[in-house]
Design a protein around this motif. Sequence first.
Motif, PDB file in Angstrom:
ATOM      1  N   LYS A  92     115.372  53.173  21.877  1.00 43.72           N
ATOM      2  CA  LYS A  92     115.627  51.819  22.342  1.00 43.72           C
ATOM      3  C   LYS A  92     114.888  51.581  23.647  1.00 43.72           C
ATOM      4  O   LYS A  92     114.990  52.362  24.593  1.00 43.72           O
ATOM      5  CB  LYS A  92     117.127  51.605  22.549  1.00 43.72           C
ATOM      6  CG  LYS A  92     117.486  50.181  22.933  1.00 43.72           C
ATOM      7  CD  LYS A  92     118.989  50.007  23.071  1.00 43.72           C
ATOM      8  CE  LYS A  92     119.334  48.579  23.469  1.00 43.72           C
ATOM      9  NZ  LYS A  92     120.802  48.388  23.626  1.00 43.72           N
ATOM     10  N   VAL A 238     106.985  43.652  22.891  1.00 43.79           N
ATOM     11  CA  VAL A 238     108.065  44.079  22.002  1.00 43.79           C
ATOM     12  C   VAL A 238     109.349  43.323  22.329  1.00 43.79           C
ATOM     13  O   VAL A 238     110.066  42.858  21.425  1.00 43.79           O
ATOM     14  CB  VAL A 238     108.286  45.599  22.113  1.00 43.79           C
ATOM     15  CG1 VAL A 238     109.550  46.014  21.365  1.00 43.79           C
ATOM     16  CG2 VAL A 238     107.096  46.356  21.549  1.00 43.79           C
ATOM     17  N   GLU A 239     109.659  43.176  23.608  1.00 43.12           N
ATOM     18  CA  GLU A 239     110.874  42.459  24.000  1.00 43.12           C
ATOM     19  C   GLU A 239     110.813  40.994  23.572  1.00 43.12           C
ATOM     20  O   GLU A 239     111.793  40.437  23.058  1.00 43.12           O
ATOM     21  CB  GLU A 239     111.070  42.567  25.510  1.00 43.12           C
ATOM     22  CG  GLU A 239     111.455  43.967  25.973  1.00 43.12           C
ATOM     23  CD  GLU A 239     111.490  44.087  27.488  1.00 43.12           C
ATOM     24  OE1 GLU A 239     111.349  43.054  28.162  1.00 43.12           O
ATOM     25  OE2 GLU A 239     111.670  45.208  27.981  1.00 43.12           O
ATOM     26  N   SER A 241     108.930  39.631  21.139  1.00 41.22           N
ATOM     27  CA  SER A 241     108.938  39.495  19.679  1.00 41.22           C
ATOM     28  C   SER A 241     110.347  39.686  19.129  1.00 41.22           C
ATOM     29  O   SER A 241     110.735  39.030  18.153  1.00 41.22           O
ATOM     30  CB  SER A 241     107.971  40.488  19.037  1.00 41.22           C
ATOM     31  OG  SER A 241     108.395  41.821  19.252  1.00 41.22           O
ATOM     32  N   SER A 242     111.119  40.573  19.760  1.00 41.26           N
ATOM     33  CA  SER A 242     112.487  40.805  19.316  1.00 41.26           C
ATOM     34  C   SER A 242     113.397  39.639  19.686  1.00 41.26           C
ATOM     35  O   SER A 242     114.212  39.180  18.868  1.00 41.26           O
ATOM     36  CB  SER A 242     113.018  42.102  19.931  1.00 41.26           C
ATOM     37  OG  SER A 242     114.378  42.299  19.607  1.00 41.26           O
ATOM     38  N   SER A 245     111.589  36.255  17.912  1.00 43.79           N
ATOM     39  CA  SER A 245     111.091  36.326  16.527  1.00 43.79           C
ATOM     40  C   SER A 245     109.690  35.756  16.404  1.00 43.79           C
ATOM     41  O   SER A 245     109.371  35.017  15.462  1.00 43.79           O
ATOM     42  CB  SER A 245     112.052  35.591  15.578  1.00 43.79           C
ATOM     43  OG  SER A 245     113.325  36.190  15.592  1.00 43.79           O
TER      44      SER A 245
END
Length: 368
Positions: A92, A238-239, A241-242, A245
Amino acid sequence: MAVVAAETRVFLEVRRRLQSALLILGEPDEGGMHLDVSITPTSLLMRTPDGCTEIRLPAGVRLVPSSCAGLQYIRGDGLHLRLRAQAESSPKLISVFNQSLQAQECCTFYCQSCGEVVIKDRKLLRVLPLPSENWNALVEEWCCHPDPFANKPLHPRENDCFLGDSFFLVNLRSDVEQEPKANTKVICKRCKVMLGETVSSETTKFYMTEVTIQPSEGSFPNIPRSQFVQSVVAQCLVELSSARSTFRFTIQGQDGKVYILLWILNSDSLVIEPLRSSDCSNKFPLLEDFSEAGSSSAWNAIKVLYQPCIKSKNQELASSWEGDISVHPLTLPSATCLELLLILSRNNVSLPVSLRQMNSFQVAFLKI
């Protein structure tokens, strides 16, 4: 299996979610010698008449030798094969700044490029995330009465730190030397790198790629610039895109100019660098800047597609992306945008030839 090689270039990517691995043994540039490859659950062993080289997999990663499939030889590239892999799920991610920014701690802010102290012994009582940059527009949609937050931008107090997508805001005291007005650049006194810019007479924006924050009792972490930029940008992507979305991004300078179009393919890759010694030059070119002789490394990485937008390249596509609400802009100093483009280009040419392009985009890994 056997293949002829003078110097074997090895590429190994493990996909954690898919539980699969891609192994490529590169084609030799010239000459040749016999090479036998043995695969065990925990290692790869390559034997030549001159000796052997073992690549040990990191803990938590195991290959399934009996699953070897898709074996093919691609001229100019090498021998490709796919296997099943048993890999632990991706760790994570911790927010790039939450690793060092903790409320109630006394912190020192350093220029990442040269180690110059930017803000010394700042006690942070609150470390809070900022809403998205369009929060004011959303409030207007939600409220049936005049916007109560109109013309009231969010500014940190003296002991606050507000975290944005690629920057953080701190209350400006006498720590940073700059002109007392908004929209001026904040420059490192030693190396003259742009660290951020003033937002108001009291608030300063620092870019995540330019400043390192450490507890005051600690010391400046001497991390190679290229490695730091890759890690920070990869974690930001990454943060975002998470949280939102979205997988397409425009990398733009603080002047609004778009430098790179970037599309995340996956964020669960593990790239493994083989053991190296003075007797063997086999290595992963992708990671050669960061490994030490006699050691092996495994890097979590994101795989991206990208297009450069400098020198009038891809302007039509860039305009299309800028007008698409599913594409998220990520703002960095212009010089850092060029650094990132150089990193992507260098990592691209380090890949096996068959992996360097997908459709009209170039492919690269950014190590987290």
